[in-house]
Design an enzyme around this catalytic site. Structure first.
Site, PDB file in Angstrom:
ATOM      1  CG  ASP A  64      40.045  39.461  40.857  1.00 52.47           C
ATOM      2  OD1 ASP A  64      39.491  38.718  41.677  1.00 52.47           O
ATOM      3  OD2 ASP A  64      40.787  39.024  39.941  1.00 52.47           O
TER       4      ASP A  64
ATOM      5  CD  GLU B  29      40.067  33.170  40.789  1.00 51.83           C
ATOM      6  OE1 GLU B  29      40.567  32.055  40.518  1.00 51.83           O
ATOM      7  OE2 GLU B  29      39.343  33.792  39.980  1.00 51.83           O
TER       8      GLU B  29
END
Length: 389
Positions: A81, A138
């Site tokens: 991400d 994350e």
């Protein structure tokens, strides 16, 4: 052993994947495009199994050695991400998505693990099973925990797990890690102070939440200076102070928000307990009502001793003993790989990103020169942990 020769040959291909992912950043769990690209590539590499949808958009690939996967199973993890930041790099592959960018290098992490997966699927020069994990969310979403909750550690009999993160200011080709805590627990708090508003010319008729809050900000700093053993680490930062809207009105309410960081679970417990006690007590001293909302974030990222020693040996085989720091200072930032290390023994290592902008900065860019070192680290870790024959 230095850079793996086959990796040197495939660097440009890995860079291409990285630039494509960088140009199309996605946030938290909304990593549909990135996950699809990863899954398609893993299938093209000929992995034995490719699973999608763990933790919403997590991808898992399985590579078995020529013995059919009998023996040990280890896992390698990358995050996918991006961050809600407007990119300012000016690179030709800069973000196409306004307000989103890969400002933490997850595009590079993903590309390096893809490169290693391709090599391992081609050569299979190991005995055992390798599980490659591509994780969403994350950056504050606890995607690692979501994948674990979806059966990551039990669906495949993972015995050890390893993670890597790029490290700006550490020279390319160098690695750094440590046994024990390497990154901090990351908690959040919100303190609402309710006083009694009124005219600024008659403060004696009010209970001023701003004065109460100002004293509270100072008092909270004693958690580090007076409640924590001097050789331990804790950070208490008030980052938001909201109150009032006019120069001549004492407001009714003030809100403080911030974060607590600690490197040991017991220090984390103490800091939470003291923050609540101090906030309520200061409020009582000023006659204000105080409500404390404390939210636990990521746990301490705690490297396991044996796996850290092993990972350092692998890094040394690539870069040499003078290029691997095995006692790096812990970082007070957080990392949700911590959840995986609570489930299985393993280690988290930093890899030098050179003289780049800092992580989470709009001018940051992952350094492509790190790719051959990162790919080689993953490959040699597998081939050393699961030696063929």
């Amino acid at each position: 052993m230095p850079i793996v020769n086959r990796v040197a040959d495939m660097v440009e291909e890995v860079i291409g994947w990285r630039h494509d992912i960088h140009a199309n950043p996605e946030l938290l769990y909304d990593t549909e495009r990135t996950a699809a690209k990863v899954a398609d590539l893993l299938k093209d590499f000929g992995l034995d199994e490719v699973a999608t949808g763990l933790g919403k958009n997590g991808v898992v690939g399985v590579i078995k050695g020529p013995n059919g996967g009998s023996g040990k199973t280890i896992a390698l993890r990358a995050d996918m991400d991006a961050l809600p930041i407007e990119e300012m790099t000016g690179k030709p592959y800069a973000s196409k998505n306004p307000g989103k960018m890969h400002a933490c290098g997850h595009d590079g992490h993903t590309a390096m693990l893809l490169g290693a997966a391709k090599y391992l699927a081609e050569t299979r020069n190991f005995d055992g099973t390798v599980v490659v994990i591509f994780q969403p969310a994350e950056e504050g979403g606890a995607g690692a925990k979501a994948m674990i909750d979806d059966g990551l550690m039990t669906r495949w009999p993972i015995e050890e797990v390893y993670g890597m993160h790029n490290y700006p200011s550490l020279p390319i080709g160098e690695f750094a890690m440590r046994k024990g805590p390497i990154m901090a627990a990351t908690d959040e708090f919100r303190i609402t102070i309710t006083g009694k508003g009124g005219h600024a010319a008659r403060p004696n008729e009010t209970i001023d939440p701003i004065v109460c809050g100002a004293n509270m900000v100072s008092a909270l700093q004693t958690i580090a200076s007076r409640n924590t053993y001097p050789l331990e680490s804790v950070v208490v930062s008030v980052t938001v102070f909201q109150s009032g809207s006019a120069f001549n009105i004492i407001p009714q309410e003030a809100i403080l928000r911030g974060t607590v960081r600690a490197l040991k679970p017991e220090v984390r417990e103490m800091a939470e307990r003291r923050l609540k006690t101090i906030a309520v007590s200061v409020g009582e001293a000023f006659g204000a009502a105080v409500d404390v909302h404390y939210k636990r974030g990521y746990p301490v990222t705690m490297n396991h001793d044996a796996q850290t020693e092993f990972a350092a040996q692998v890094a040394t085989s690539i870069s040499g003993p003078d290029k691997v720091n095995t006692n790096v200072n812990p970082m007070m930032g957080g990392e949700d790989f911590s959840y995986m290390l609570l489930e299985r023994p393993g280690a988290f290592i930093f890899a030098g990103n050179g003289n780049s902008a800092a992580l989470h900065h709009p001018a940051y860019d992952f350094n492509d020169d790190l790719i051959p070192y990162g790919c080689s680290y993953w490959i040699k870790l597998v081939e050393t942990a699961l030696p063929a024959g």
